[in-house]
Scaffold this motif. Structure first.
Motif, PDB file in Angstrom:
ATOM      1  N   LEU A  52       0.850  -1.196   0.000  1.00  0.00           N
ATOM      2  CA  LEU A  52       0.000   0.000   0.000  1.00  0.00           C
ATOM      3  C   LEU A  52       0.887   1.247   0.000  1.00  0.00           C
ATOM      4  O   LEU A  52       0.421   2.355  -0.264  1.00  0.00           O
ATOM      5  N   PHE A  95      -7.732  -4.130   8.555  1.00  0.00           N
ATOM      6  CA  PHE A  95      -7.532  -2.697   8.758  1.00  0.00           C
ATOM      7  C   PHE A  95      -8.073  -2.228  10.102  1.00  0.00           C
ATOM      8  O   PHE A  95      -9.009  -2.827  10.646  1.00  0.00           O
ATOM      9  N   ASN A  99     -12.900  -1.225   6.727  1.00  0.00           N
ATOM     10  CA  ASN A  99     -13.005  -1.055   5.279  1.00  0.00           C
ATOM     11  C   ASN A  99     -13.800  -2.141   4.594  1.00  0.00           C
ATOM     12  O   ASN A  99     -13.426  -2.634   3.531  1.00  0.00           O
ATOM     13  N   HIS A 103     -21.816  -1.749   0.171  1.00  0.00           N
ATOM     14  CA  HIS A 103     -22.918  -2.118  -0.715  1.00  0.00           C
ATOM     15  C   HIS A 103     -23.053  -3.627  -0.870  1.00  0.00           C
ATOM     16  O   HIS A 103     -23.956  -4.086  -1.572  1.00  0.00           O
ATOM     17  N   VAL A 117     -11.356 -12.712  -8.064  1.00  0.00           N
ATOM     18  CA  VAL A 117      -9.900 -12.699  -8.215  1.00  0.00           C
ATOM     19  C   VAL A 117      -9.348 -14.112  -8.414  1.00  0.00           C
ATOM     20  O   VAL A 117      -8.533 -14.355  -9.306  1.00  0.00           O
ATOM     21  N   LEU A 165      -9.337 -15.779   1.493  1.00  0.00           N
ATOM     22  CA  LEU A 165      -8.363 -15.970   0.409  1.00  0.00           C
ATOM     23  C   LEU A 165      -7.218 -16.880   0.857  1.00  0.00           C
ATOM     24  O   LEU A 165      -6.223 -17.011   0.169  1.00  0.00           O
TER      25      LEU A 165
ATOM     26  N   GLY B 112      -9.798   3.918   1.965  1.00  0.00           N
ATOM     27  CA  GLY B 112      -9.822   2.575   2.553  1.00  0.00           C
ATOM     28  C   GLY B 112     -10.491   1.549   1.649  1.00  0.00           C
ATOM     29  O   GLY B 112     -10.125   0.382   1.659  1.00  0.00           O
ATOM     30  N   GLN B 113     -11.483   1.995   0.857  1.00  0.00           N
ATOM     31  CA  GLN B 113     -12.154   1.075  -0.050  1.00  0.00           C
ATOM     32  C   GLN B 113     -11.195   0.596  -1.140  1.00  0.00           C
ATOM     33  O   GLN B 113     -11.177  -0.570  -1.497  1.00  0.00           O
ATOM     34  N   GLU B 115      -7.933   0.602  -0.841  1.00  0.00           N
ATOM     35  CA  GLU B 115      -6.874  -0.185  -0.204  1.00  0.00           C
ATOM     36  C   GLU B 115      -7.351  -1.598   0.086  1.00  0.00           C
ATOM     37  O   GLU B 115      -6.638  -2.569  -0.157  1.00  0.00           O
ATOM     38  N   ALA B 116      -8.592  -1.718   0.586  1.00  0.00           N
ATOM     39  CA  ALA B 116      -9.138  -3.050   0.864  1.00  0.00           C
ATOM     40  C   ALA B 116      -9.198  -3.859  -0.427  1.00  0.00           C
ATOM     41  O   ALA B 116      -8.826  -5.032  -0.459  1.00  0.00           O
ATOM     42  N   ALA B 117      -9.655  -3.211  -1.503  1.00  0.00           N
ATOM     43  CA  ALA B 117      -9.764  -3.918  -2.775  1.00  0.00           C
ATOM     44  C   ALA B 117      -8.387  -4.344  -3.275  1.00  0.00           C
ATOM     45  O   ALA B 117      -8.192  -5.460  -3.751  1.00  0.00           O
ATOM     46  N   LYS B 118      -7.411  -3.467  -3.117  1.00  0.00           N
ATOM     47  CA  LYS B 118      -6.069  -3.795  -3.593  1.00  0.00           C
ATOM     48  C   LYS B 118      -5.496  -4.982  -2.828  1.00  0.00           C
ATOM     49  O   LYS B 118      -4.941  -5.914  -3.404  1.00  0.00           O
ATOM     50  N   VAL B 119      -5.647  -4.932  -1.508  1.00  0.00           N
ATOM     51  CA  VAL B 119      -5.128  -5.998  -0.652  1.00  0.00           C
ATOM     52  C   VAL B 119      -5.790  -7.336  -0.994  1.00  0.00           C
ATOM     53  O   VAL B 119      -5.176  -8.385  -0.886  1.00  0.00           O
ATOM     54  N   LEU B 120      -7.052  -7.286  -1.426  1.00  0.00           N
ATOM     55  CA  LEU B 120      -7.758  -8.524  -1.769  1.00  0.00           C
ATOM     56  C   LEU B 120      -7.460  -8.981  -3.199  1.00  0.00           C
ATOM     57  O   LEU B 120      -8.006  -9.965  -3.658  1.00  0.00           O
ATOM     58  N   GLY B 121      -6.630  -8.232  -3.900  1.00  0.00           N
ATOM     59  CA  GLY B 121      -6.184  -8.665  -5.229  1.00  0.00           C
ATOM     60  C   GLY B 121      -7.030  -8.187  -6.392  1.00  0.00           C
ATOM     61  O   GLY B 121      -6.790  -8.579  -7.528  1.00  0.00           O
ATOM     62  N   PHE B 122      -8.021  -7.315  -6.141  1.00  0.00           N
ATOM     63  CA  PHE B 122      -8.816  -6.800  -7.251  1.00  0.00           C
ATOM     64  C   PHE B 122      -7.950  -5.958  -8.184  1.00  0.00           C
ATOM     65  O   PHE B 122      -7.108  -5.187  -7.712  1.00  0.00           O
ATOM     66  N   ILE B 131     -16.513  -2.063  -6.858  1.00  0.00           N
ATOM     67  CA  ILE B 131     -16.477  -1.475  -5.509  1.00  0.00           C
ATOM     68  C   ILE B 131     -16.834   0.007  -5.522  1.00  0.00           C
ATOM     69  O   ILE B 131     -17.678   0.463  -4.753  1.00  0.00           O
ATOM     70  N   GLN B 135     -21.033   2.633  -5.323  1.00  0.00           N
ATOM     71  CA  GLN B 135     -21.156   3.593  -4.216  1.00  0.00           C
ATOM     72  C   GLN B 135     -21.287   5.016  -4.747  1.00  0.00           C
ATOM     73  O   GLN B 135     -21.977   5.857  -4.169  1.00  0.00           O
TER      74      GLN B 135
END
Lengths: 255, 212
Positions: A52, A95, A99, A103, A117, A165, B112-113, B115-122, B131, B135
């Motif tokens: 990050l 986190f 986060n 939706h 993924v 995961l 944060g949305q 970052e969460a998506a990135k961490v989950l590999g999206f 995501i 919204q």
């Protein structure tokens, strides 16, 4: 087996050096707690491991894969984009602010990444998700939306989301700091049960008692350096280091 | 006054009015989204031209833009069909407003949305479409509703380039029949159409109220 190796990590935000020559090893099954005052660089370290944030120089290896290493000029060079994504999937992050995706239902929060993924069939992903929710004591909330849950419940969903995961290493960035004091217990209980299952974890925390009781190893960071590293007994029991002493004294004073 | 002729001609005008409205939405929404990305780009070579575009489009009258495209461009050797000129002008103009609405929506989604998506590999596009965009849509419903309602009324500007939409028919009919009826009829139509737009937006808002 080494799950994470970080060598000589250096990171600056502009002129401010936030990580100064950090070295870190995490072995399979380890529970490592990182403690330290605000601004000591512990969250930044976690963010760098999770991609990050990027490091300026140093080397990070995750489960035997090199994520980043130095070139001949001592500047950090990352693996290609595809490898970075693949390496990142060895890791999970919980986190401070959960986060969750507002939706999506609780269930879909947990299944979405695994379906899109990893390409897991939906039924299988949902089965795994329900098992995880059961483990988190939230099976009956599968169809709820995040806003309908308490902070502690949201955080447990976010732990389930990370676990879905099947990461080799799970990182927590102050997982209880956004919670009311009476809700921190339920999260610490979950982390404790994961530790009992030999999940490899790195937990940045302000919960000293938790670090002392659950972690195998504790790192005390201050001002971008690892001041002290050792077993909880060494760090909490009889540290010889003045900075650690004064930090712990301040903490006990506040309690 | 022959009401059947009035009704028949007005229906023709209404058809064009509705076409201008729908086609403008169809083209201006995606264009607005692309412009919002340009506006948010960190590259000066991208964001400065987009900012300039937004200034021109939002800073000059739509009527002038219509006339420029239909009457002015031919002097530069570019000639458009009347209706095409109208759709181009409306789409370019409305895309500018939509772009800023999209930008507001996109920037309001917390980091944060992402970052969460990135961490989950999206991937980036999965993150945006699965995501972020859902919204954003929820958040931009009220300002978009405003724009859609304004657009319904703005279609009447097409009469400046002699498109025979509702306002144009109304004007002609009122002049020839020396009557107030065509104006009332047109007013009622715009009201009804905006009533429908309002209802659709309320329905969408309700549909998306399942989360906060």
């Amino acid at each position: 087996m080494k799950m994470l190796t970080a060598k000589n990590i250096q990171k600056s935000f502009g002129k401010l050096e936030v990580l100064k020559d950090i070295n870190l090893d995490v072995n399979e099954g380890d529970v490592l707690a990182i403690i330290g005052p605000s601004g000591s660089g512990k969250s930044t370290l976690l963010r760098c491991i999770m991609q990050l944030d990027t490091i300026d120089s140093g080397e990070i290896e995750i489960c035997g894969n090199t994520l980043v290493c130095n070139n001949e000029h001592g500047k950090a060079v990352y693996a290609d984009k595809k490898s970075c994504v693949k390496i990142g999937l060895h890791l999970g992050l919980v986190f401070q602010n959960f986060n969750l995706f507002p939706h999506f239902s609780v269930l879909r929060n947990i299944t979405e990444a695994s379906v899109t993924v990893l390409g897991t069939p939906k039924e299988e992903a949902e089965k795994t998700a329900l098992e995880l929710l059961d483990k988190m004591g939230l099976k009956d909330r599968a169809n709820a939306y995040p806003y309908q849950l308490s902070g502690g419940q949201q955080q447990r969903v976010s732990i389930a989301r990370a676990l879905a995961l099947k990461p080799d290493l799970l990182l927590f960035d102050e997982p209880t700091s956004a919670l009311d004091p009476e809700l921190t217990g339920e999260i610490l209980k979950v982390i404790r049960s994961l530790a009992a299952e030999k999940m490899t974890m790195v937990v940045v925390t302000h919960e000293m008692a938790f670090a002392q009781n659950v972690a195998d190893r504790v790192i005390f960071m201050d001002d971008g350096v690892i001041v002290e590293s050792g077993t909880p007994d060494q760090v909490f029991g009889n540290t010889q280091n003045d900075r650690t002493k004064s930090f712990l004294a301040r903490f006990n004073g506040n309690d | 006054m022959d009401y059947s002729v009035l009704l028949q001609q007005m229906l023709g005008g209404i058809q064009l009015t509705v076409s201008i409205f729908l086609l403008t939405i169809l083209f201006a929404l995606p264009l607005g989204l692309v412009l919002s990305f340009g506006r948010m780009s960190k590259l000066k070579i991208v964001n400065i031209p987009v900012k300039f575009y937004l200034l021109i489009m939002r800073g000059t009258p739509l009527m002038l833009q219509l006339m420029f495209i239909f009457f002015g461009m031919p002097f530069l050797g570019i000639k458009f069909d009347r209706f095409l000129a109208c759709i181009i002008a409306f789409s370019l103009n409305y895309a500018a407003y939509f772009a800023e609405i999209f930008r507001g929506g996109i920037e309001s989604v917390q980091t944060g949305q992402y970052e969460a998506a990135k961490v989950l590999g999206f991937s980036k596009s999965q993150t945006f479409f699965r995501i972020v965009l859902p919204q954003v849509i929820k958040r931009i419903i009220p300002p978009m509703g405003n724009e859609f309602i304004t657009l319904v009324k703005d279609t009447s500007l097409a009469l400046t380039i002699s498109i025979v939409e509702l306002m144009n028919v109304t004007k002609a009919f009122a002049n020839s029949s020396v009557s107030v009826v065509p104006y009332i009829f047109a007013a009622l139509f715009y009201l009804v159409m905006n009533g429908v737009v309002t209802l659709l937006f309320s329905a969408l808002e309700k549909k998306l109220s399942y989360y906060k």
